[in-house]
Design a protein around this motif. Structure first.
Motif, PDB file in Angstrom:
ATOM      1  N   ASP A   1      38.256  18.600   5.663  1.00  0.00           N
ATOM      2  CA  ASP A   1      37.487  17.503   5.869  1.00  0.00           C
ATOM      3  C   ASP A   1      36.311  17.259   4.876  1.00  0.00           C
ATOM      4  O   ASP A   1      35.691  18.172   4.450  1.00  0.00           O
TER       5      ASP A   1
ATOM      6  N   ASP B   1      33.827  15.790   4.474  1.00  0.00           N
ATOM      7  CA  ASP B   1      32.305  15.841   4.703  1.00  0.00           C
ATOM      8  C   ASP B   1      31.822  17.458   4.886  1.00  0.00           C
ATOM      9  O   ASP B   1      30.598  17.628   4.887  1.00  0.00           O
ATOM     10  N   LEU B   2      32.577  18.086   5.068  1.00  0.00           N
ATOM     11  CA  LEU B   2      32.311  19.653   5.087  1.00  0.00           C
ATOM     12  C   LEU B   2      32.738  20.523   3.776  1.00  0.00           C
ATOM     13  O   LEU B   2      33.630  20.159   3.142  1.00  0.00           O
TER      14      LEU B   2
ATOM     15  N   ARG C   1      29.144  23.877   5.871  1.00  0.00           N
ATOM     16  CA  ARG C   1      27.801  23.152   5.415  1.00  0.00           C
ATOM     17  C   ARG C   1      28.389  21.793   5.289  1.00  0.00           C
ATOM     18  O   ARG C   1      29.450  21.116   4.918  1.00  0.00           O
ATOM     19  N   THR C   2      27.326  20.941   5.734  1.00  0.00           N
ATOM     20  CA  THR C   2      27.273  19.407   5.699  1.00  0.00           C
ATOM     21  C   THR C   2      26.123  18.624   5.693  1.00  0.00           C
ATOM     22  O   THR C   2      25.141  19.462   6.001  1.00  0.00           O
ATOM     23  N   ASN C   3      25.959  17.508   5.151  1.00  0.00           N
ATOM     24  CA  ASN C   3      24.748  16.693   5.342  1.00  0.00           C
ATOM     25  C   ASN C   3      24.728  15.771   6.479  1.00  0.00           C
ATOM     26  O   ASN C   3      23.881  15.105   6.662  1.00  0.00           O
ATOM     27  N   ASN C   4      26.067  15.686   7.257  1.00  0.00           N
ATOM     28  CA  ASN C   4      26.079  14.844   8.317  1.00  0.00           C
ATOM     29  C   ASN C   4      25.521  15.539   9.791  1.00  0.00           C
ATOM     30  O   ASN C   4      26.307  16.365   9.966  1.00  0.00           O
TER      31      ASN C   4
ATOM     32  N   LYS D   1      27.582  15.356  13.002  1.00  0.00           N
ATOM     33  CA  LYS D   1      28.685  16.178  12.824  1.00  0.00           C
ATOM     34  C   LYS D   1      28.384  17.646  12.891  1.00  0.00           C
ATOM     35  O   LYS D   1      28.878  18.319  13.584  1.00  0.00           O
ATOM     36  N   ALA D   2      27.260  18.112  12.270  1.00  0.00           N
ATOM     37  CA  ALA D   2      26.992  19.535  12.158  1.00  0.00           C
ATOM     38  C   ALA D   2      26.507  20.246  13.638  1.00  0.00           C
ATOM     39  O   ALA D   2      27.088  21.079  13.969  1.00  0.00           O
TER      40      ALA D   2
ATOM     41  N   GLN E   1      23.012  23.136   6.775  1.00  0.00           N
ATOM     42  CA  GLN E   1      22.916  21.802   5.854  1.00  0.00           C
ATOM     43  C   GLN E   1      23.375  22.184   4.469  1.00  0.00           C
ATOM     44  O   GLN E   1      23.363  23.509   4.099  1.00  0.00           O
ATOM     45  N   LEU E   2      23.913  21.428   3.781  1.00  0.00           N
ATOM     46  CA  LEU E   2      24.362  21.667   2.116  1.00  0.00           C
ATOM     47  C   LEU E   2      23.166  22.315   1.612  1.00  0.00           C
ATOM     48  O   LEU E   2      23.526  23.179   0.728  1.00  0.00           O
TER      49      LEU E   2
END
Length: 160
Positions: free
Chosen positions: A20, A22-23, A40-43, A46-47, A67-68
């Motif tokens: 993905d 986003d990850l 890690r993600t900024n979404n 989704k997180a 988070q990222l």
């Protein structure tokens, strides 16, 4: 000599959720004998959904969604009590994932449908035999890294 089981579990996460865009999956970190991997993600949506559906530990490997920038996400969704709740969370967590086709309610609970894809990676890791590979249909690999619930079943399938 046997290979480190957390290494295989980390690769299952990397080759499933790591597809993905986003990850970002980090490397396995060891602290006091405990092995941890960060997704890690900024979404934010989704997180939070990932924190709810991804197993908190996969074998001997602890899984943390952050988070990222490394800060933990605050706020978990309540555990899904029904297949419909789970499918809502799974839809948020897997939205945009190249292997995810759809989720649907089925007679036994929730059904997650993935593309007909095979993942393959070298076992690698400490003490693993050379030239050995992990091979699995994506749906089966996701089954190993998504939480299981006692109130309903989750079935994993591939698209025709």
């Amino acid at each position: 000599m046997s290979y480190a089981p957390w290494y295989l579990q980390a690769n299952k996460l990397k080759y499933t959720f790591g597809a993905d865009s986003d990850l970002v999956l980090g490397e396995v970190e060891e602290t006091n004998g405990e092995h941890t991997i960060h997704i890690r993600t900024n979404n934010g949506e989704k997180a939070i959904a990932l924190q709810t559906i991804v197993a908190q530990s996969v074998g001997e490997l602890k899984v943390v969604v952050t988070q990222l920038n490394g800060s933990p996400y605050i706020g978990l969704l309540p555990p899904p009590r029904t297949a419909a709740d789970f499918l809502t969370y799974a839809g948020r967590a897997l939205r945009g994932h190249p292997y995810f086709v759809q989720g649907q309610e089925i007679h036994s609970g929730a059904g997650l449908i993935f593309s007909k894809t095979i993942i393959q990676f070298p076992y690698g890791g400490i003490g693993s035999p050379p030239f050995t590979f992990f091979n699995a249909i994506v749906a089966d690999a996701f089954k190993d890294v998504i939480s299981q619930y006692s109130d309903f079943a989750i079935d994993y399938a591939t698209s025709p």
